[in-house]
Design a protein around this motif. Structure first.
Motif, PDB file in Angstrom:
ATOM      1  N   GLU A  93       6.794  -2.847  46.152  1.00  0.00           N
ATOM      2  CA  GLU A  93       7.674  -1.716  46.457  1.00  0.00           C
ATOM      3  C   GLU A  93       8.999  -2.207  47.051  1.00  0.00           C
ATOM      4  O   GLU A  93      10.052  -1.639  46.768  1.00  0.00           O
ATOM      5  CB  GLU A  93       6.987  -0.769  47.441  1.00  0.00           C
ATOM      6  CG  GLU A  93       7.848   0.390  47.879  1.00  0.00           C
ATOM      7  CD  GLU A  93       7.188   1.290  48.884  1.00  0.00           C
ATOM      8  OE1 GLU A  93       7.691   2.416  49.056  1.00  0.00           O
ATOM      9  OE2 GLU A  93       6.175   0.904  49.517  1.00  0.00           O
ATOM     10  N   HIS A  94       8.932  -3.250  47.845  1.00  0.00           N
ATOM     11  CA  HIS A  94      10.124  -3.784  48.509  1.00  0.00           C
ATOM     12  C   HIS A  94      10.475  -5.136  47.888  1.00  0.00           C
ATOM     13  O   HIS A  94       9.977  -6.181  48.319  1.00  0.00           O
ATOM     14  CB  HIS A  94       9.895  -3.920  50.012  1.00  0.00           C
ATOM     15  CG  HIS A  94       9.442  -2.652  50.655  1.00  0.00           C
ATOM     16  ND1 HIS A  94      10.276  -1.566  50.816  1.00  0.00           N
ATOM     17  CD2 HIS A  94       8.238  -2.279  51.129  1.00  0.00           C
ATOM     18  CE1 HIS A  94       9.604  -0.582  51.377  1.00  0.00           C
ATOM     19  NE2 HIS A  94       8.365  -0.990  51.577  1.00  0.00           N
ATOM     20  N   ASP A  95      11.287  -5.087  46.841  1.00  0.00           N
ATOM     21  CA  ASP A  95      11.642  -6.312  46.131  1.00  0.00           C
ATOM     22  C   ASP A  95      13.048  -6.149  45.565  1.00  0.00           C
ATOM     23  O   ASP A  95      13.259  -5.384  44.627  1.00  0.00           O
ATOM     24  CB  ASP A  95      10.636  -6.560  45.008  1.00  0.00           C
ATOM     25  CG  ASP A  95      10.795  -7.920  44.346  1.00  0.00           C
ATOM     26  OD1 ASP A  95      11.884  -8.528  44.465  1.00  0.00           O
ATOM     27  OD2 ASP A  95       9.840  -8.367  43.710  1.00  0.00           O
ATOM     28  N   HIS A  96      14.010  -6.858  46.127  1.00  0.00           N
ATOM     29  CA  HIS A  96      15.390  -6.735  45.646  1.00  0.00           C
ATOM     30  C   HIS A  96      15.612  -7.510  44.345  1.00  0.00           C
ATOM     31  O   HIS A  96      16.564  -7.249  43.621  1.00  0.00           O
ATOM     32  CB  HIS A  96      16.387  -7.180  46.727  1.00  0.00           C
ATOM     33  CG  HIS A  96      16.333  -8.644  47.027  1.00  0.00           C
ATOM     34  ND1 HIS A  96      15.397  -9.191  47.872  1.00  0.00           N
ATOM     35  CD2 HIS A  96      17.090  -9.664  46.578  1.00  0.00           C
ATOM     36  CE1 HIS A  96      15.584 -10.492  47.934  1.00  0.00           C
ATOM     37  NE2 HIS A  96      16.606 -10.806  47.159  1.00  0.00           N
ATOM     38  N   ILE A  97      14.716  -8.437  44.014  1.00  0.00           N
ATOM     39  CA  ILE A  97      14.853  -9.202  42.776  1.00  0.00           C
ATOM     40  C   ILE A  97      14.381  -8.375  41.580  1.00  0.00           C
ATOM     41  O   ILE A  97      15.042  -8.326  40.552  1.00  0.00           O
ATOM     42  CB  ILE A  97      14.077 -10.537  42.861  1.00  0.00           C
ATOM     43  CG1 ILE A  97      14.660 -11.407  43.977  1.00  0.00           C
ATOM     44  CG2 ILE A  97      14.129 -11.282  41.536  1.00  0.00           C
ATOM     45  CD1 ILE A  97      13.835 -12.630  44.306  1.00  0.00           C
ATOM     46  N   SER A  98      13.237  -7.741  41.724  1.00  0.00           N
ATOM     47  CA  SER A  98      12.686  -6.852  40.687  1.00  0.00           C
ATOM     48  C   SER A  98      12.254  -5.546  41.354  1.00  0.00           C
ATOM     49  O   SER A  98      11.071  -5.355  41.652  1.00  0.00           O
ATOM     50  CB  SER A  98      11.494  -7.511  39.994  1.00  0.00           C
ATOM     51  OG  SER A  98      11.901  -8.629  39.270  1.00  0.00           O
ATOM     52  N   PRO A  99      13.195  -4.668  41.607  1.00  0.00           N
ATOM     53  CA  PRO A  99      12.885  -3.422  42.313  1.00  0.00           C
ATOM     54  C   PRO A  99      11.985  -2.490  41.489  1.00  0.00           C
ATOM     55  O   PRO A  99      11.915  -2.611  40.257  1.00  0.00           O
ATOM     56  CB  PRO A  99      14.257  -2.798  42.552  1.00  0.00           C
ATOM     57  CG  PRO A  99      15.145  -3.406  41.532  1.00  0.00           C
ATOM     58  CD  PRO A  99      14.601  -4.766  41.240  1.00  0.00           C
TER      59      PRO A  99
ATOM     60  N   SER B 185      10.400 -12.156  38.565  1.00  0.00           N
ATOM     61  CA  SER B 185      11.737 -12.526  39.044  1.00  0.00           C
ATOM     62  C   SER B 185      12.683 -12.742  37.873  1.00  0.00           C
ATOM     63  O   SER B 185      12.350 -13.482  36.942  1.00  0.00           O
ATOM     64  CB  SER B 185      11.681 -13.819  39.857  1.00  0.00           C
ATOM     65  OG  SER B 185      10.901 -13.640  41.003  1.00  0.00           O
TER      66      SER B 185
ATOM     67  N   HIS C 173       4.902 -10.823  41.040  1.00  0.00           N
ATOM     68  CA  HIS C 173       6.217 -11.038  41.622  1.00  0.00           C
ATOM     69  C   HIS C 173       7.255 -11.373  40.545  1.00  0.00           C
ATOM     70  O   HIS C 173       7.884 -12.435  40.580  1.00  0.00           O
ATOM     71  CB  HIS C 173       6.206 -12.159  42.662  1.00  0.00           C
ATOM     72  CG  HIS C 173       4.970 -12.210  43.496  1.00  0.00           C
ATOM     73  ND1 HIS C 173       4.641 -11.201  44.345  1.00  0.00           N
ATOM     74  CD2 HIS C 173       3.988 -13.122  43.589  1.00  0.00           C
ATOM     75  CE1 HIS C 173       3.497 -11.504  44.939  1.00  0.00           C
ATOM     76  NE2 HIS C 173       3.090 -12.661  44.490  1.00  0.00           N
TER      77      HIS C 173
ATOM     78  N   GLU D 235      12.335   0.440  40.451  1.00  0.00           N
ATOM     79  CA  GLU D 235      13.037   1.151  39.374  1.00  0.00           C
ATOM     80  C   GLU D 235      13.056   0.321  38.094  1.00  0.00           C
ATOM     81  O   GLU D 235      12.887   0.845  36.997  1.00  0.00           O
ATOM     82  CB  GLU D 235      14.470   1.498  39.795  1.00  0.00           C
ATOM     83  CG  GLU D 235      14.566   2.419  40.988  1.00  0.00           C
ATOM     84  CD  GLU D 235      14.312   1.741  42.327  1.00  0.00           C
ATOM     85  OE1 GLU D 235      14.469   0.499  42.445  1.00  0.00           O
ATOM     86  OE2 GLU D 235      13.915   2.447  43.268  1.00  0.00           O
TER      87      GLU D 235
ATOM     88  N   ALA E   1       6.205  -6.576  50.051  1.00  0.00           N
ATOM     89  CA  ALA E   1       7.446  -7.213  49.606  1.00  0.00           C
ATOM     90  C   ALA E   1       7.124  -8.336  48.618  1.00  0.00           C
ATOM     91  O   ALA E   1       5.984  -8.797  48.525  1.00  0.00           O
ATOM     92  CB  ALA E   1       8.207  -7.770  50.803  1.00  0.00           C
ATOM     93  N   HIS E   2       8.152  -8.772  47.893  1.00  0.00           N
ATOM     94  CA  HIS E   2       8.030  -9.870  46.941  1.00  0.00           C
ATOM     95  C   HIS E   2       7.254 -11.020  47.586  1.00  0.00           C
ATOM     96  O   HIS E   2       7.567 -11.435  48.688  1.00  0.00           O
ATOM     97  CB  HIS E   2       9.433 -10.330  46.525  1.00  0.00           C
ATOM     98  CG  HIS E   2       9.423 -11.353  45.455  1.00  0.00           C
ATOM     99  ND1 HIS E   2       9.505 -11.028  44.125  1.00  0.00           N
ATOM    100  CD2 HIS E   2       9.323 -12.694  45.512  1.00  0.00           C
ATOM    101  CE1 HIS E   2       9.466 -12.133  43.398  1.00  0.00           C
ATOM    102  NE2 HIS E   2       9.363 -13.155  44.218  1.00  0.00           N
TER     103      HIS E   2
END
Length: 92
Positions: A25-31, A5, A3, A33, A58-59
């Protein structure tokens, strides 16, 4: 790192020791990409690395999951096994 961050590309560029990064796959902190960028940078360096993006999670997936959800349990176990193998390889 599980995870990851708030890790930056510049920080990854300065890594000098073996590193494993497991992300979601679903992580807005460390996407994904960003994690793919990390992987490219590390592969171009002399540092041994392992970067893995877990699909459909997710994260926090490896520590905060529903123990009644077999898929969640399986994915968390896989991540934990990956990290144990990494530690066994480098921490003696």
């Amino acid at each position: 790192m599980l995870h990851p961050s708030f890790v930056t590309v510049d920080e990854i560029k300065s890594v000098k020791v073996p590193i494993a990064i497991l992300g979601a796959e679903h992580d807005h902190i460390s996407p994904p990409e960003l994690l793919k960028q990390f992987d490219e940078i590390l592969k171009a360096s002399e540092v041994d690395s392992f970067v893995k993006i877990f699909p459909k999670v997710a994260h926090g997936w490896s520590v905060r999951y529903d123990v009644n959800d077999q898929t969640a349990v399986s994915t968390a176990n896989e991540a934990q096994q990956d990290m144990l193998e990494w530690f066994a390889k480098y921490v003696k």
